[in-house]
Design a protein around this motif. Structure first.
Motif, PDB file in Angstrom:
ATOM      1  N   PHE A  32      -0.407   1.313 -11.283  1.00 53.02           N
ATOM      2  CA  PHE A  32       1.000   1.256 -10.916  1.00 53.02           C
ATOM      3  C   PHE A  32       1.163   0.730  -9.490  1.00 53.02           C
ATOM      4  O   PHE A  32       2.096  -0.023  -9.191  1.00 53.02           O
ATOM      5  CB  PHE A  32       1.642   2.631 -11.024  1.00 53.02           C
ATOM      6  CG  PHE A  32       3.142   2.614 -10.897  1.00 53.02           C
ATOM      7  CD1 PHE A  32       3.938   2.301 -11.983  1.00 53.02           C
ATOM      8  CD2 PHE A  32       3.747   2.903  -9.683  1.00 53.02           C
ATOM      9  CE1 PHE A  32       5.326   2.274 -11.873  1.00 53.02           C
ATOM     10  CE2 PHE A  32       5.129   2.869  -9.553  1.00 53.02           C
ATOM     11  CZ  PHE A  32       5.921   2.558 -10.651  1.00 53.02           C
ATOM     12  N   GLY A  33       0.222   1.116  -8.613  1.00 56.01           N
ATOM     13  CA  GLY A  33       0.258   0.613  -7.248  1.00 56.01           C
ATOM     14  C   GLY A  33       0.082  -0.891  -7.200  1.00 56.01           C
ATOM     15  O   GLY A  33       0.766  -1.582  -6.438  1.00 56.01           O
ATOM     16  N   CYS A  34      -0.825  -1.413  -8.000  1.00 54.55           N
ATOM     17  CA  CYS A  34      -1.038  -2.865  -8.041  1.00 54.55           C
ATOM     18  C   CYS A  34       0.200  -3.598  -8.541  1.00 54.55           C
ATOM     19  O   CYS A  34       0.599  -4.628  -7.984  1.00 54.55           O
ATOM     20  CB  CYS A  34      -2.244  -3.191  -8.925  1.00 54.55           C
ATOM     21  SG  CYS A  34      -3.837  -2.701  -8.226  1.00 54.55           S
ATOM     22  N   VAL A  35       0.814  -3.072  -9.596  1.00 59.79           N
ATOM     23  CA  VAL A  35       2.025  -3.699 -10.133  1.00 59.79           C
ATOM     24  C   VAL A  35       3.123  -3.706  -9.071  1.00 59.79           C
ATOM     25  O   VAL A  35       3.771  -4.744  -8.824  1.00 59.79           O
ATOM     26  CB  VAL A  35       2.497  -2.966 -11.400  1.00 59.79           C
ATOM     27  CG1 VAL A  35       3.858  -3.496 -11.848  1.00 59.79           C
ATOM     28  CG2 VAL A  35       1.479  -3.116 -12.515  1.00 59.79           C
ATOM     29  N   SER A  36       3.341  -2.576  -8.432  1.00 60.60           N
ATOM     30  CA  SER A  36       4.371  -2.484  -7.394  1.00 60.60           C
ATOM     31  C   SER A  36       4.042  -3.384  -6.217  1.00 60.60           C
ATOM     32  O   SER A  36       4.946  -4.000  -5.627  1.00 60.60           O
ATOM     33  CB  SER A  36       4.503  -1.032  -6.918  1.00 60.60           C
ATOM     34  OG  SER A  36       4.888  -0.175  -7.971  1.00 60.60           O
ATOM     35  N   LEU A  40       6.429  -6.290  -4.580  1.00 58.05           N
ATOM     36  CA  LEU A  40       6.891  -6.304  -3.194  1.00 58.05           C
ATOM     37  C   LEU A  40       6.357  -7.517  -2.430  1.00 58.05           C
ATOM     38  O   LEU A  40       7.036  -8.032  -1.532  1.00 58.05           O
ATOM     39  CB  LEU A  40       6.478  -5.013  -2.494  1.00 58.05           C
ATOM     40  CG  LEU A  40       7.196  -3.748  -2.975  1.00 58.05           C
ATOM     41  CD1 LEU A  40       6.868  -2.566  -2.075  1.00 58.05           C
ATOM     42  CD2 LEU A  40       8.703  -3.955  -3.030  1.00 58.05           C
ATOM     43  N   ILE A  41       5.181  -7.981  -2.777  1.00 60.20           N
ATOM     44  CA  ILE A  41       4.675  -9.208  -2.146  1.00 60.20           C
ATOM     45  C   ILE A  41       5.617 -10.367  -2.447  1.00 60.20           C
ATOM     46  O   ILE A  41       5.954 -11.180  -1.565  1.00 60.20           O
ATOM     47  CB  ILE A  41       3.246  -9.519  -2.635  1.00 60.20           C
ATOM     48  CG1 ILE A  41       2.253  -8.528  -2.015  1.00 60.20           C
ATOM     49  CG2 ILE A  41       2.853 -10.945  -2.260  1.00 60.20           C
ATOM     50  CD1 ILE A  41       0.848  -8.644  -2.573  1.00 60.20           C
ATOM     51  N   ALA A  42       6.072 -10.437  -3.698  1.00 58.19           N
ATOM     52  CA  ALA A  42       7.021 -11.495  -4.067  1.00 58.19           C
ATOM     53  C   ALA A  42       8.336 -11.345  -3.303  1.00 58.19           C
ATOM     54  O   ALA A  42       8.930 -12.338  -2.857  1.00 58.19           O
ATOM     55  CB  ALA A  42       7.280 -11.452  -5.574  1.00 58.19           C
ATOM     56  N   VAL A  43       8.778 -10.114  -3.144  1.00 58.20           N
ATOM     57  CA  VAL A  43      10.017  -9.873  -2.393  1.00 58.20           C
ATOM     58  C   VAL A  43       9.871 -10.318  -0.947  1.00 58.20           C
ATOM     59  O   VAL A  43      10.748 -10.987  -0.383  1.00 58.20           O
ATOM     60  CB  VAL A  43      10.403  -8.377  -2.460  1.00 58.20           C
ATOM     61  CG1 VAL A  43      11.566  -8.085  -1.507  1.00 58.20           C
ATOM     62  CG2 VAL A  43      10.772  -7.975  -3.878  1.00 58.20           C
ATOM     63  N   TRP A  44       8.740  -9.962  -0.324  1.00 57.33           N
ATOM     64  CA  TRP A  44       8.548 -10.306   1.087  1.00 57.33           C
ATOM     65  C   TRP A  44       8.265 -11.803   1.289  1.00 57.33           C
ATOM     66  O   TRP A  44       8.542 -12.336   2.349  1.00 57.33           O
ATOM     67  CB  TRP A  44       7.454  -9.452   1.701  1.00 57.33           C
ATOM     68  CG  TRP A  44       8.046  -8.339   2.531  1.00 57.33           C
ATOM     69  CD1 TRP A  44       8.211  -8.317   3.877  1.00 57.33           C
ATOM     70  CD2 TRP A  44       8.584  -7.103   2.047  1.00 57.33           C
ATOM     71  NE1 TRP A  44       8.815  -7.159   4.276  1.00 57.33           N
ATOM     72  CE2 TRP A  44       9.066  -6.391   3.172  1.00 57.33           C
ATOM     73  CE3 TRP A  44       8.726  -6.536   0.785  1.00 57.33           C
ATOM     74  CZ2 TRP A  44       9.648  -5.131   3.067  1.00 57.33           C
ATOM     75  CZ3 TRP A  44       9.318  -5.295   0.685  1.00 57.33           C
ATOM     76  CH2 TRP A  44       9.766  -4.612   1.801  1.00 57.33           C
ATOM     77  N   ASP A  57       2.500  -4.491   5.375  1.00 62.06           N
ATOM     78  CA  ASP A  57       3.161  -3.194   5.552  1.00 62.06           C
ATOM     79  C   ASP A  57       3.709  -2.685   4.221  1.00 62.06           C
ATOM     80  O   ASP A  57       3.555  -1.505   3.879  1.00 62.06           O
ATOM     81  CB  ASP A  57       4.316  -3.318   6.550  1.00 62.06           C
ATOM     82  CG  ASP A  57       3.862  -3.652   7.958  1.00 62.06           C
ATOM     83  OD1 ASP A  57       2.740  -3.278   8.319  1.00 62.06           O
ATOM     84  OD2 ASP A  57       4.646  -4.292   8.685  1.00 62.06           O
ATOM     85  N   ALA A  58       4.368  -3.577   3.481  1.00 56.30           N
ATOM     86  CA  ALA A  58       4.977  -3.187   2.214  1.00 56.30           C
ATOM     87  C   ALA A  58       3.924  -2.712   1.212  1.00 56.30           C
ATOM     88  O   ALA A  58       4.122  -1.703   0.520  1.00 56.30           O
ATOM     89  CB  ALA A  58       5.767  -4.359   1.627  1.00 56.30           C
ATOM     90  N   VAL A  59       2.801  -3.427   1.145  1.00 58.23           N
ATOM     91  CA  VAL A  59       1.740  -3.035   0.211  1.00 58.23           C
ATOM     92  C   VAL A  59       1.108  -1.711   0.651  1.00 58.23           C
ATOM     93  O   VAL A  59       0.785  -0.851  -0.177  1.00 58.23           O
ATOM     94  CB  VAL A  59       0.676  -4.137   0.098  1.00 58.23           C
ATOM     95  CG1 VAL A  59      -0.477  -3.678  -0.783  1.00 58.23           C
ATOM     96  CG2 VAL A  59       1.300  -5.403  -0.477  1.00 58.23           C
ATOM     97  N   ALA A  60       0.941  -1.540   1.963  1.00 55.04           N
ATOM     98  CA  ALA A  60       0.410  -0.265   2.460  1.00 55.04           C
ATOM     99  C   ALA A  60       1.341   0.877   2.089  1.00 55.04           C
ATOM    100  O   ALA A  60       0.888   1.964   1.696  1.00 55.04           O
ATOM    101  CB  ALA A  60       0.223  -0.331   3.971  1.00 55.04           C
ATOM    102  N   THR A 132      -4.588  -6.766   1.299  1.00 57.09           N
ATOM    103  CA  THR A 132      -4.584  -6.624   2.755  1.00 57.09           C
ATOM    104  C   THR A 132      -3.531  -5.590   3.124  1.00 57.09           C
ATOM    105  O   THR A 132      -2.342  -5.777   2.843  1.00 57.09           O
ATOM    106  CB  THR A 132      -4.254  -7.955   3.447  1.00 57.09           C
ATOM    107  OG1 THR A 132      -5.245  -8.923   3.092  1.00 57.09           O
ATOM    108  CG2 THR A 132      -4.230  -7.786   4.962  1.00 57.09           C
ATOM    109  N   LEU A 133      -3.962  -4.492   3.730  1.00 54.31           N
ATOM    110  CA  LEU A 133      -3.064  -3.391   4.060  1.00 54.31           C
ATOM    111  C   LEU A 133      -2.992  -3.184   5.567  1.00 54.31           C
ATOM    112  O   LEU A 133      -3.975  -3.386   6.282  1.00 54.31           O
ATOM    113  CB  LEU A 133      -3.536  -2.080   3.413  1.00 54.31           C
ATOM    114  CG  LEU A 133      -3.805  -2.070   1.908  1.00 54.31           C
ATOM    115  CD1 LEU A 133      -4.259  -0.679   1.485  1.00 54.31           C
ATOM    116  CD2 LEU A 133      -2.571  -2.472   1.144  1.00 54.31           C
TER     117      LEU A 133
END
Length: 264
Positions: A32-36, A40-44, A57-60, A132-133
């Motif tokens: 679920f973390g990978c999907v999210s 969020l990577i696409a959003v950023w 930051d968002a992935v962290a 990358t976190l």
């Protein structure tokens, strides 16, 4: 104090026996973390600098939130006292020479400690290996995050204890728990960082106790709060933890009187 320490270790050892469930939890949280994270990577990528963060930051944030699931239990498990109230076994709990809220708090902190080490750390490690976190800058920030995590566990317990106590009035607390498991993750930032919500909704959600479970600890991890801001963030968590624990204590006293009046 020795009794509560024993209860804490009992809670930790109890959850340590569910190894398959722990492994399944790590897998679920990681997937679920990978999907999210990809979302969020696409959003950023479309909105660089959104909320003052970058993609790392968002992935962290995503993986800190997933790591905290085993600590704050936004999806359960519910405290067993609710079931014990329904069956009447709570009468046994009430004759123990210990405070009922403290007993369940000690047991739940044992569960939270196990969840942090054996479910949270592996989940975050998966995220760190795949993405990358952003990580804390030094020991002081790690200690601040540890304090925020402990306070988050206290807030999570305080809410779940109040949910369970509702069984004294509604007989079966499962309906309350079902609503809480829908509302809690949304209000806490588990599903989506509260920084992305438009105002004034974002400000309202930040002021509620659920934000102390995920949003605030994740922001501390990212270094969004420093100096007086960090003290204010931890103070916000501590204030809600104290308020919820005191409310649980007061409602327990009220509930005990109710049991006696009903002929318990």
């Amino acid at each position: 104090m020795g009794v509560y320490t024993s209860v804490f270790w009992h809670g930790l050892r109890r959850y340590a026996t569910y190894r398959a469930a722990t492994a399944a939890g790590i897998l679920t949280n990681s997937v679920f973390g990978c999907v999210s994270a990809f979302v969020l990577i696409a959003v950023w990528e479309a909105r660089p600098g959104l909320a003052g963060w970058d993609a790392a930051d968002a992935v962290a944030f995503v993986f800190v939130a997933q790591a905290l699931i085993g600590v704050v239990a936004p999806f359960g498990p519910s405290l067993e006292i609710g079931e014990r109230i329904r069956t009447g076994d709570v009468a046994i709990d009430l004759i123990r020479p210990v405070a009922l809220p403290a007993w369940w708090l000690a047991q739940d902190l044992g569960r939270a400690a196990f969840g942090a080490v054996f479910r949270g750390v592996p989940t975050f490690a998966v995220g760190a290996l795949l993405f990358t976190l952003t990580l804390p800058d030094g020991p002081a920030q790690w200690l601040a995050f540890a304090a925020a995590t402990l306070l988050a566990a206290l807030v999570g317990f305080g809410l779940r204890y109040l949910y369970a106590l509702s069984a004294f009035w509604v007989v079966d607390d499962r309906g309350v728990q079902a609503v809480a498991w829908l509302v809690g993750p949304f209000f806490s930032g588990m599903f989506l960082p509260l920084a992305l919500f438009p105002e004034p909704l974002g400000a309202v959600l930040r002021a509620l106790p659920w934000s102390a479970m995920v949003q605030v600890p994740a922001e501390v991890f990212l270094g969004d709060h420093t100096g007086a801001g960090l003290a204010a963030a931890l103070g916000f968590q501590a204030a809600w933890a104290a308020a919820l624990l005191l409310a649980g204590r007061a409602l327990t006293a009220t509930a005990v009187r109710r049991v006696v009046v009903q002929g318990g």
